[in-house]
Design a protein around this motif. Structure first.
Motif, PDB file in Angstrom:
ATOM      1  N   ARG A  52     -27.371  46.104 -47.147  1.00  0.00           N
ATOM      2  CA  ARG A  52     -27.054  47.444 -46.649  1.00  0.00           C
ATOM      3  C   ARG A  52     -28.101  48.452 -47.101  1.00  0.00           C
ATOM      4  O   ARG A  52     -28.643  48.367 -48.190  1.00  0.00           O
ATOM      5  CB  ARG A  52     -25.682  47.887 -47.168  1.00  0.00           C
ATOM      6  N   ARG A  53     -28.360  49.410 -46.237  1.00  0.00           N
ATOM      7  CA  ARG A  53     -29.300  50.466 -46.596  1.00  0.00           C
ATOM      8  C   ARG A  53     -28.671  51.461 -47.554  1.00  0.00           C
ATOM      9  O   ARG A  53     -27.464  51.617 -47.595  1.00  0.00           O
ATOM     10  CB  ARG A  53     -29.769  51.197 -45.338  1.00  0.00           C
ATOM     11  N   ARG A  54     -29.545  52.140 -48.295  1.00  0.00           N
ATOM     12  CA  ARG A  54     -29.063  53.201 -49.162  1.00  0.00           C
ATOM     13  C   ARG A  54     -28.720  54.402 -48.297  1.00  0.00           C
ATOM     14  O   ARG A  54     -29.567  54.940 -47.593  1.00  0.00           O
ATOM     15  CB  ARG A  54     -30.128  53.574 -50.193  1.00  0.00           C
ATOM     16  N   LEU A  55     -27.478  54.802 -48.311  1.00  0.00           N
ATOM     17  CA  LEU A  55     -26.998  55.918 -47.514  1.00  0.00           C
ATOM     18  C   LEU A  55     -26.356  56.923 -48.458  1.00  0.00           C
ATOM     19  O   LEU A  55     -26.015  56.597 -49.583  1.00  0.00           O
ATOM     20  CB  LEU A  55     -25.979  55.413 -46.475  1.00  0.00           C
ATOM     21  N   PRO A  56     -26.153  58.169 -48.066  1.00  0.00           N
ATOM     22  CA  PRO A  56     -26.279  58.663 -46.691  1.00  0.00           C
ATOM     23  C   PRO A  56     -27.682  59.194 -46.373  1.00  0.00           C
ATOM     24  O   PRO A  56     -28.449  59.522 -47.260  1.00  0.00           O
ATOM     25  CB  PRO A  56     -25.265  59.818 -46.681  1.00  0.00           C
ATOM     26  N   ILE A 104     -24.151  57.960 -30.725  1.00  0.00           N
ATOM     27  CA  ILE A 104     -24.086  56.635 -31.351  1.00  0.00           C
ATOM     28  C   ILE A 104     -24.373  56.735 -32.848  1.00  0.00           C
ATOM     29  O   ILE A 104     -23.657  56.156 -33.675  1.00  0.00           O
ATOM     30  CB  ILE A 104     -25.080  55.674 -30.664  1.00  0.00           C
ATOM     31  N   LEU A 105     -25.431  57.477 -33.203  1.00  0.00           N
ATOM     32  CA  LEU A 105     -25.800  57.602 -34.611  1.00  0.00           C
ATOM     33  C   LEU A 105     -24.712  58.283 -35.425  1.00  0.00           C
ATOM     34  O   LEU A 105     -24.457  57.923 -36.575  1.00  0.00           O
ATOM     35  CB  LEU A 105     -27.121  58.377 -34.740  1.00  0.00           C
ATOM     36  N   SER A 106     -24.073  59.297 -34.820  1.00  0.00           N
ATOM     37  CA  SER A 106     -23.037  60.030 -35.551  1.00  0.00           C
ATOM     38  C   SER A 106     -21.815  59.158 -35.823  1.00  0.00           C
ATOM     39  O   SER A 106     -20.993  59.490 -36.683  1.00  0.00           O
ATOM     40  CB  SER A 106     -22.625  61.290 -34.789  1.00  0.00           C
ATOM     41  N   GLY A 107     -21.695  58.049 -35.103  1.00  0.00           N
ATOM     42  CA  GLY A 107     -20.591  57.130 -35.329  1.00  0.00           C
ATOM     43  C   GLY A 107     -20.878  56.097 -36.406  1.00  0.00           C
ATOM     44  O   GLY A 107     -19.993  55.324 -36.768  1.00  0.00           O
ATOM     45  N   LEU A 108     -22.129  56.079 -36.931  1.00  0.00           N
ATOM     46  CA  LEU A 108     -22.476  55.127 -37.986  1.00  0.00           C
ATOM     47  C   LEU A 108     -22.033  55.670 -39.339  1.00  0.00           C
ATOM     48  O   LEU A 108     -22.179  56.866 -39.609  1.00  0.00           O
ATOM     49  CB  LEU A 108     -23.986  54.877 -38.005  1.00  0.00           C
ATOM     50  N   PRO A 109     -21.491  54.834 -40.203  1.00  0.00           N
ATOM     51  CA  PRO A 109     -21.059  55.321 -41.512  1.00  0.00           C
ATOM     52  C   PRO A 109     -22.241  55.792 -42.360  1.00  0.00           C
ATOM     53  O   PRO A 109     -23.265  55.117 -42.437  1.00  0.00           O
ATOM     54  CB  PRO A 109     -20.389  54.091 -42.144  1.00  0.00           C
ATOM     55  N   GLY A 110     -22.100  56.961 -42.975  1.00  0.00           N
ATOM     56  CA  GLY A 110     -23.119  57.450 -43.889  1.00  0.00           C
ATOM     57  C   GLY A 110     -24.320  58.084 -43.233  1.00  0.00           C
ATOM     58  O   GLY A 110     -25.303  58.385 -43.908  1.00  0.00           O
ATOM     59  N   VAL A 111     -24.312  58.297 -41.912  1.00  0.00           N
ATOM     60  CA  VAL A 111     -25.410  58.969 -41.227  1.00  0.00           C
ATOM     61  C   VAL A 111     -24.904  60.308 -40.697  1.00  0.00           C
ATOM     62  O   VAL A 111     -23.978  60.354 -39.886  1.00  0.00           O
ATOM     63  CB  VAL A 111     -25.969  58.131 -40.057  1.00  0.00           C
ATOM     64  N   ASN A 112     -25.495  61.385 -41.174  1.00  0.00           N
ATOM     65  CA  ASN A 112     -25.135  62.731 -40.725  1.00  0.00           C
ATOM     66  C   ASN A 112     -26.138  63.183 -39.684  1.00  0.00           C
ATOM     67  O   ASN A 112     -27.345  63.175 -39.940  1.00  0.00           O
ATOM     68  CB  ASN A 112     -25.129  63.709 -41.901  1.00  0.00           C
ATOM     69  N   VAL A 113     -25.654  63.555 -38.506  1.00  0.00           N
ATOM     70  CA  VAL A 113     -26.540  63.899 -37.393  1.00  0.00           C
ATOM     71  C   VAL A 113     -26.353  65.363 -37.011  1.00  0.00           C
ATOM     72  O   VAL A 113     -25.218  65.846 -36.894  1.00  0.00           O
ATOM     73  CB  VAL A 113     -26.261  63.010 -36.163  1.00  0.00           C
ATOM     74  N   SER A 114     -27.466  66.054 -36.820  1.00  0.00           N
ATOM     75  CA  SER A 114     -27.467  67.422 -36.301  1.00  0.00           C
ATOM     76  C   SER A 114     -28.350  67.439 -35.064  1.00  0.00           C
ATOM     77  O   SER A 114     -29.315  66.677 -34.967  1.00  0.00           O
ATOM     78  CB  SER A 114     -28.019  68.409 -37.337  1.00  0.00           C
ATOM     79  N   MET A 115     -28.034  68.315 -34.106  1.00  0.00           N
ATOM     80  CA  MET A 115     -28.819  68.356 -32.879  1.00  0.00           C
ATOM     81  C   MET A 115     -28.955  69.792 -32.403  1.00  0.00           C
ATOM     82  O   MET A 115     -27.973  70.543 -32.308  1.00  0.00           O
ATOM     83  CB  MET A 115     -28.183  67.499 -31.789  1.00  0.00           C
ATOM     84  N   VAL A 116     -30.197  70.166 -32.115  1.00  0.00           N
ATOM     85  CA  VAL A 116     -30.527  71.512 -31.664  1.00  0.00           C
ATOM     86  C   VAL A 116     -31.293  71.409 -30.353  1.00  0.00           C
ATOM     87  O   VAL A 116     -32.266  70.651 -30.255  1.00  0.00           O
ATOM     88  CB  VAL A 116     -31.383  72.241 -32.726  1.00  0.00           C
ATOM     89  N   LEU A 117     -30.838  72.136 -29.332  1.00  0.00           N
ATOM     90  CA  LEU A 117     -31.561  72.233 -28.058  1.00  0.00           C
ATOM     91  C   LEU A 117     -32.289  73.567 -28.037  1.00  0.00           C
ATOM     92  O   LEU A 117     -31.788  74.574 -28.539  1.00  0.00           O
ATOM     93  CB  LEU A 117     -30.587  72.156 -26.883  1.00  0.00           C
TER      94      LEU A 117
END
Length: 374
Positions: free
Chosen positions: A207-211, A237-250
């Motif tokens: 497992r990768r070191r998260l988050p 999809i990424l936001s549904g992965l455990p330990g990955v915090n996703v932000s999105m700006v248009l």
């Protein structure tokens, strides 16, 4: 496709339209229907030149055919790939928005990514009674993209292979062919020249070191529509992965923060306001607010790098992130083709400031992100 001269002439006659009939001859009964369907759309090119089509029964007068009739006829007469091209040309090149004014017509449209791009630009001015149907068509396209990408992303993030640690879980992705070959050399059959592998080996994954934090900063100018669609799907999809915090700006010259909408890619896409100028520096500077742990943050800028404002603000922001050890990548395209188009001068300067510049397909981005997070 036949190379028969008569078939080649027939195809040219259909492509050139009714004004080629005198030189190239007439058409069969079935081809006349195809000619009428093509003329409904491409005859507009003749109209622009003042060559108006004849009117009346039995003519190719487009007023005698409704959009829904034309759509049904095109679907029956042409192969699927050709039909989709005709549909896209009708909406994008000739602006036949009446195809989107009637829920019954919408039911006959073929959901695909080009149609989704048109729906995004049309949604804000659609009639209330067709908006729900527009969402249904758009959502079916998005779900199809989600299905195609999700397994690739999950596979990329499943963990790094550890060749020194054996696993008892049989998985094609973890198959250790070298270890299997070594283990089964004793089973070599000289008569057949084959090795009978009765002891298959598989390696484990770590497992990768998260988050980790992933910040997607996406140019919403008209030329970036394919990239926006894939960015919204990737973010979901990424936001549904455990330990990955996703932000999105248009962004264009303004900023739309869609971080709170990422679980619904359609909701994200309906926030898009296609067109306008570009102020990349302002958006990149805004995105810095999402950096809490720089060494565990990935910043992804998706743009053609055609900065409409002074680039100094952009350079300063990227330099700060580089100094803080944020992992940065600039993508000129994020779509199924990964075709690059960019302002080479600004992209080159950003590369000099520590940002990796590329154009890639979404599955390659997932692999890159997974590699960075190991």
């Amino acid at each position: 496709m036949s190379d028969d001269p008569s078939n080649i002439q027939r195809r040219w006659r259909l492509a050139l339209g009714r004004y080629a009939e005198r030189q190239m001859g007439g058409l069969s009964k079935s081809d006349v229907r195809m000619d009428r369907t093509l003329d409904y759309l491409y005859g507009r090119e003749y109209d622009k030149r003042g060559l108006h089509r004849p009117k009346g029964p039995g003519t190719l007068d487009p007023t005698q055919m409704k959009a829904l009739d034309w759509l049904g006829s095109a679907r029956k007469l042409f192969p699927q790939s050709v039909f989709e091209v005709l549909q896209d040309h009708a909406l994008d090149r000739y602006g036949l928005s009446d195809l989107l004014d009637d829920p019954k017509t919408l039911e006959n449209l073929e959901p695909n990514q080009d149609l989704l791009k048109t729906l995004l630009s049309f949604h804000g001015r659609a009639k209330p009674e067709v908006k729900d149907k527009l969402r249904q068509v758009a959502d079916s396209v998005i779900q199809d993209i989600m299905r195609r990408l999700k397994s690739d992303v999950q596979r990329a993030f499943s963990g790094r292979r550890n060749p020194y640690k054996r696993s008892h879980v049989a998985s094609a992705a973890n198959f250790d062919w070298r270890g299997t070959l070594r283990r089964n050399l004793k089973n070599y059959d000289p008569d057949t020249g084959r090795i009978i592998a009765d002891d298959l080996r598989f390696v484990s994954r770590e497992r990768r070191r998260l988050p980790w934090s992933v910040i997607l900063c996406v140019d919403q100018s008209g030329s970036m529509t394919d990239s926006i669609i894939h960015s919204a799907v990737m973010a979901a999809i990424l936001s549904g992965l455990p330990g990955v915090n996703v932000s999105m700006v248009l962004f264009d010259t303004s900023i739309i923060d869609v971080t709170e909408k990422l679980t619904d890619p359609l909701d994200t896409l309906l926030s898009v306001q296609l067109g306008g100028g570009t102020d990349i520096g302002q958006a990149v500077e805004y995105s810095e607010r999402y950096i809490d742990t720089p060494e565990c943050t990935v910043f992804v800028l998706i743009s053609d790098f055609a900065e409409g404002a002074s680039p100094r603000r952009l350079y300063r922001s990227v330099a700060r992130m580089n100094e803080a050890r944020v992992r940065m990548i600039g993508l000129s395209a994020l779509d199924d083709l990964g075709d690059p188009y960019m302002d080479a001068q600004i992209a080159g300067r950003l590369a000099g400031l520590g940002m990796k510049i590329a154009a890639m397909t979404p599955d390659k981005l997932a692999q890159w992100l997974a590699g960075v997070m190991e």
